[in-house]
Design an enzyme around this catalytic site. Sequence first.
Site, PDB file in Angstrom:
ATOM      1  N   ALA A 112     -36.963 103.628  31.260  1.00  0.00           N
ATOM      2  CA  ALA A 112     -35.858 104.232  30.635  1.00  0.00           C
ATOM      3  C   ALA A 112     -34.611 103.445  30.965  1.00  0.00           C
ATOM      4  O   ALA A 112     -33.423 103.614  30.426  1.00  0.00           O
ATOM      5  CB  ALA A 112     -35.448 105.863  30.943  1.00  0.00           C
ATOM      6  N   ASN A 181     -38.093 108.349  38.134  1.00  0.00           N
ATOM      7  CA  ASN A 181     -38.798 106.972  38.428  1.00  0.00           C
ATOM      8  C   ASN A 181     -37.672 105.930  38.356  1.00  0.00           C
ATOM      9  O   ASN A 181     -38.065 104.754  39.127  1.00  0.00           O
ATOM     10  CB  ASN A 181     -39.566 106.589  37.157  1.00  0.00           C
ATOM     11  CG  ASN A 181     -40.820 107.485  37.423  1.00  0.00           C
ATOM     12  OD1 ASN A 181     -41.515 107.601  38.362  1.00  0.00           O
ATOM     13  ND2 ASN A 181     -41.434 108.140  36.284  1.00  0.00           N
ATOM     14  N   HIS A 211     -27.896 107.082  33.001  1.00  0.00           N
ATOM     15  CA  HIS A 211     -28.204 106.604  34.355  1.00  0.00           C
ATOM     16  C   HIS A 211     -26.969 105.434  34.406  1.00  0.00           C
ATOM     17  O   HIS A 211     -26.975 104.397  33.400  1.00  0.00           O
ATOM     18  CB  HIS A 211     -29.444 105.801  34.295  1.00  0.00           C
ATOM     19  CG  HIS A 211     -30.789 106.511  33.806  1.00  0.00           C
ATOM     20  ND1 HIS A 211     -31.078 107.508  34.730  1.00  0.00           N
ATOM     21  CD2 HIS A 211     -31.348 106.632  33.012  1.00  0.00           C
ATOM     22  CE1 HIS A 211     -32.097 108.160  34.256  1.00  0.00           C
ATOM     23  NE2 HIS A 211     -32.478 107.641  33.220  1.00  0.00           N
TER      24      HIS A 211
END
Length: 260
Positions: A112, A181, A211
């Site tokens: 991602a 992850n 993020h």
Amino acid sequence: MTLSVAVIGCGAIGGTVARALHDGDVPDARLAGVVDPAGARGLPELSFDAALRAADLVVEAAGQRALAELGPRVVASGTDLLVVSIGALTDDALLHALNGAGTGRVHLACGAIGGLDMLRAAARMGPLDAVRIVTTKKPPGLVQPWMDDAEAARVRSAPGPLEVRRGPAREIAAAFPKSTNVAAAVALAAGDWDVVEAVVVADPGADLTSHVITASGPAGEYRFEIRNRPSPRNPTTSQVVPYAVLKAVGDLAARTGVFR
């Protein structure tokens, strides 16, 4: 030569990857079959042993436990492995087993996030001084089995952004195995688990999963911000992840130069 690919797992990630391979959406790659005890959703099914015989590349898309149990066996068979559940690599014993199990090569899917190539380059020039990743998601996906009732309720009922946990990347990736992850991926790119701090934030207003990665070192200062739509099938992962996996498969199958 066409790359034969087996996919372990047929959920939100694996199912999308397998379907695209089956439909011929990735040039020079084809689906050998899907390994999943829950079924392959109408796609060709294989046992694990049959997948090792049929595939040039195995894509792990079934979670950290599956990677720990099956990953070393893939590499030991001489078959290449593409890892999606990077958070499992917080376990040094598993990482060592994958690296030393056999002649199969291990590849890591970026999942991602982006910017990992730049972090790797910067870390190669000289050790990074500090790296931080702040992950923000809707509260329900951050509730974990290890939380007591009070903490789980605090996360679920957060009226606004709430810092759930902060700590070393290894610790946070292990504590939130379906949601971080990315923290493990950043640490592996930086080449140092200890230099990376991870922060997990629950925000009921977060329609997108974000993020924010910051890093500094001899090469310079860096900031990457990624905002992904959660998967409608599994809100703990981002909708873009299977397409990042397909991009990685396409790169491995490509006959011409590609950016990695």
